[in-house]
Enzyme design. Structure first.
Site, PDB file in Angstrom:
ATOM      1  N   ASP A  67      19.593  81.591  81.873  1.00 16.37           N
ATOM      2  CA  ASP A  67      19.963  82.645  80.937  1.00 16.37           C
ATOM      3  C   ASP A  67      19.222  83.942  81.226  1.00 16.37           C
ATOM      4  OD1 ASP A  67      17.504  81.597  80.235  1.00 16.37           O
ATOM      5  OD2 ASP A  67      18.147  80.816  78.301  1.00 16.37           O
ATOM      6  N   ASN A 136      14.563  75.060  67.466  1.00 18.31           N
ATOM      7  CA  ASN A 136      15.776  74.803  66.664  1.00 18.31           C
ATOM      8  C   ASN A 136      16.802  73.963  67.440  1.00 18.31           C
ATOM      9  OD1 ASN A 136      16.832  76.578  68.512  1.00 18.31           O
ATOM     10  ND2 ASN A 136      17.617  78.054  67.028  1.00 18.31           N
ATOM     11  N   HIS A 138      17.841  74.495  70.606  1.00 16.11           N
ATOM     12  CA  HIS A 138      18.685  75.163  71.615  1.00 16.11           C
ATOM     13  C   HIS A 138      18.246  74.794  73.034  1.00 16.11           C
ATOM     14  CE1 HIS A 138      15.698  78.679  71.547  1.00 16.11           C
ATOM     15  NE2 HIS A 138      15.832  78.453  72.827  1.00 16.11           N
ATOM     16  N   GLU A 143      22.522  78.587  71.000  1.00 20.18           N
ATOM     17  CA  GLU A 143      21.999  78.419  69.647  1.00 20.18           C
ATOM     18  C   GLU A 143      22.860  77.418  68.870  1.00 20.18           C
ATOM     19  OE1 GLU A 143      19.172  79.450  69.121  1.00 20.18           O
ATOM     20  OE2 GLU A 143      18.874  81.610  69.264  1.00 20.18           O
TER      21      GLU A 143
HETATM   22  C1  GLP Z   1      13.852  80.139  75.387  1.00 23.26           C
HETATM   23  C2  GLP Z   1      14.679  79.867  76.649  1.00 23.26           C
HETATM   24  C3  GLP Z   1      14.950  78.398  76.812  1.00 23.26           C
HETATM   25  C4  GLP Z   1      13.692  77.615  76.551  1.00 23.26           C
HETATM   26  C5  GLP Z   1      13.320  77.738  75.102  1.00 23.26           C
HETATM   27  C6  GLP Z   1      11.999  77.085  74.762  1.00 23.26           C
HETATM   28  O1  GLP Z   1      14.539  80.768  74.390  1.00 23.26           O
HETATM   29  N1  GLP Z   1      15.898  80.591  76.699  1.00 23.26           N
HETATM   30  O2  GLP Z   1      15.462  78.140  78.105  1.00 23.26           O
HETATM   31  O3  GLP Z   1      13.868  76.265  76.845  1.00 23.26           O
HETATM   32  O4  GLP Z   1      13.307  79.075  74.686  1.00 23.26           O
HETATM   33  O5  GLP Z   1      10.939  77.933  75.092  1.00 23.26           O
HETATM   34  P1  GLP Z   1       9.463  77.440  75.286  1.00 23.26           P
HETATM   35  O6  GLP Z   1       9.495  76.494  76.413  1.00 23.26           O
HETATM   36  O7  GLP Z   1       8.684  78.681  75.604  1.00 23.26           O
HETATM   37  O8  GLP Z   1       9.068  76.823  74.010  1.00 23.26           O
END
Ligand code: GLP
Length: 255
Positions: A67, A136, A138, A143
């Site tokens: 992304d 959440n 995702h 989302e």
């Molecule tokens: C972000 C990314 C995701 C990631 C998620 C968790 O929003 N777009 O690909 O897996 O959040 O982030 P983190 O690993 O920093 O908790």
């Protein structure tokens, strides 16, 4: 789905790196799907160690980011293009031209999404997709209520995701509202999935994704539809799973 519970975040990274290294050793031109965020950090660091120690070679590997934010320049330190350059391309020695990130700067974002899907198909599909999980539920930036068959497209971030990611920006208002993300359908097309998570703040989402019903309210639950998915978590992230004994039993009785 295979669920692997290990002691701490470093062990999560080591176990995930082992799986990815196996793919790259078998196929030097493998196509990897890259997640950003803090979850896969230990995985990339562990792979970087292997590059040094056992000469694991990423120079031919191709990569696709999950992304990208819309509305911040490519060179912005929090842009995923920049994070991927800093945390993956340079330490692992990938060839920059082999790595693609959705074009969050495109004039026509719908077209950019379609082009991204096309590029993945032209590369022969993603051999292994690395995933984190948001608090959440995702994955990528899909989302809650994302279509389970969605492809790369523009999405609007939830307030909670923007708050979670505000730590990478100067303040909350600087966090983009929109992003381009591989869809849940795109992720399901990968030949293999490895989802990594650590910490108690991921326990609720992780349990819902692994043991809850398949629902767009927990986008990560879509991995239940994949026939080659491995979930690697530390004790804290695993704390709300109900079948931990079984997962440990499986690990100690490998066929
Ligand atoms: C972000 C990314 C995701 C990631 C998620 C968790 O929003 N777009 O690909 O897996 O959040 O982030 P983190 O690993 O920093 O908790």
């Amino acid at each position: 789905m295979k669920v692997v519970i290990v002691e701490n975040p470093k062990a999560v990274g080591a176990a995930a790196a082992q799986i990815i290294a196996t793919v790259v050793l078998a196929k030097p031109r493998a196509v990897l799907g890259f997640a950003t965020g803090s979850s896969p950090g230990a995985t990339y660091r562990s792979l970087a160690t292997m590059v040094q120690a056992v000469h694991l070679d990423f120079s031919e590997v191709r990569g696709f980011a999950l992304d990208e934010y819309v509305g911040i320049p490519r060179g912005h330190p929090a842009s995923y293009a920049e994070v991927i350059r800093r945390e993956i391309v340079e330490p692992l020695g990938l060839t920059p031209a082999n790595v693609s990130v959705p074009d969050g700067q495109a004039q026509d974002l719908d077209q950019a999404g379609r082009d991204y899907e096309e590029a993945i198909i032209e590369a022969g599909g993603i051999d292994i997709q690395i995933l984190g999980i948001g608090a959440n539920g995702h994955i990528g930036f899909n989302e809650p209520t994302s279509s389970l068959t969605s492809l790369t497209r523009i999405k609007t971030l939830t307030e909670s995701t923007r708050r979670d990611n505000a730590r990478f920006f100067d303040h909350l208002s600087a966090v983009p509202v929109h992003c381009l993300t591989q869809g849940l359908g795109t992720i399901l097309r990968s030949h293999e999935l490895v989802l990594v998570a650590h910490g108690s703040h991921k326990a609720v989402a992780l349990a819902a994704a692994v043991e809850g019903p398949l629902t767009s309210m927990v986008p990560a639950s879509v991995i239940q539809l994949h026939s080659r998915a491995t979930v690697i978590v530390d004790e804290e992230a695993a704390s709300l799973l109900t079948l931990t004994q079984y997962y440990r039993f499986v690990a100690s009785h490998l066929p």
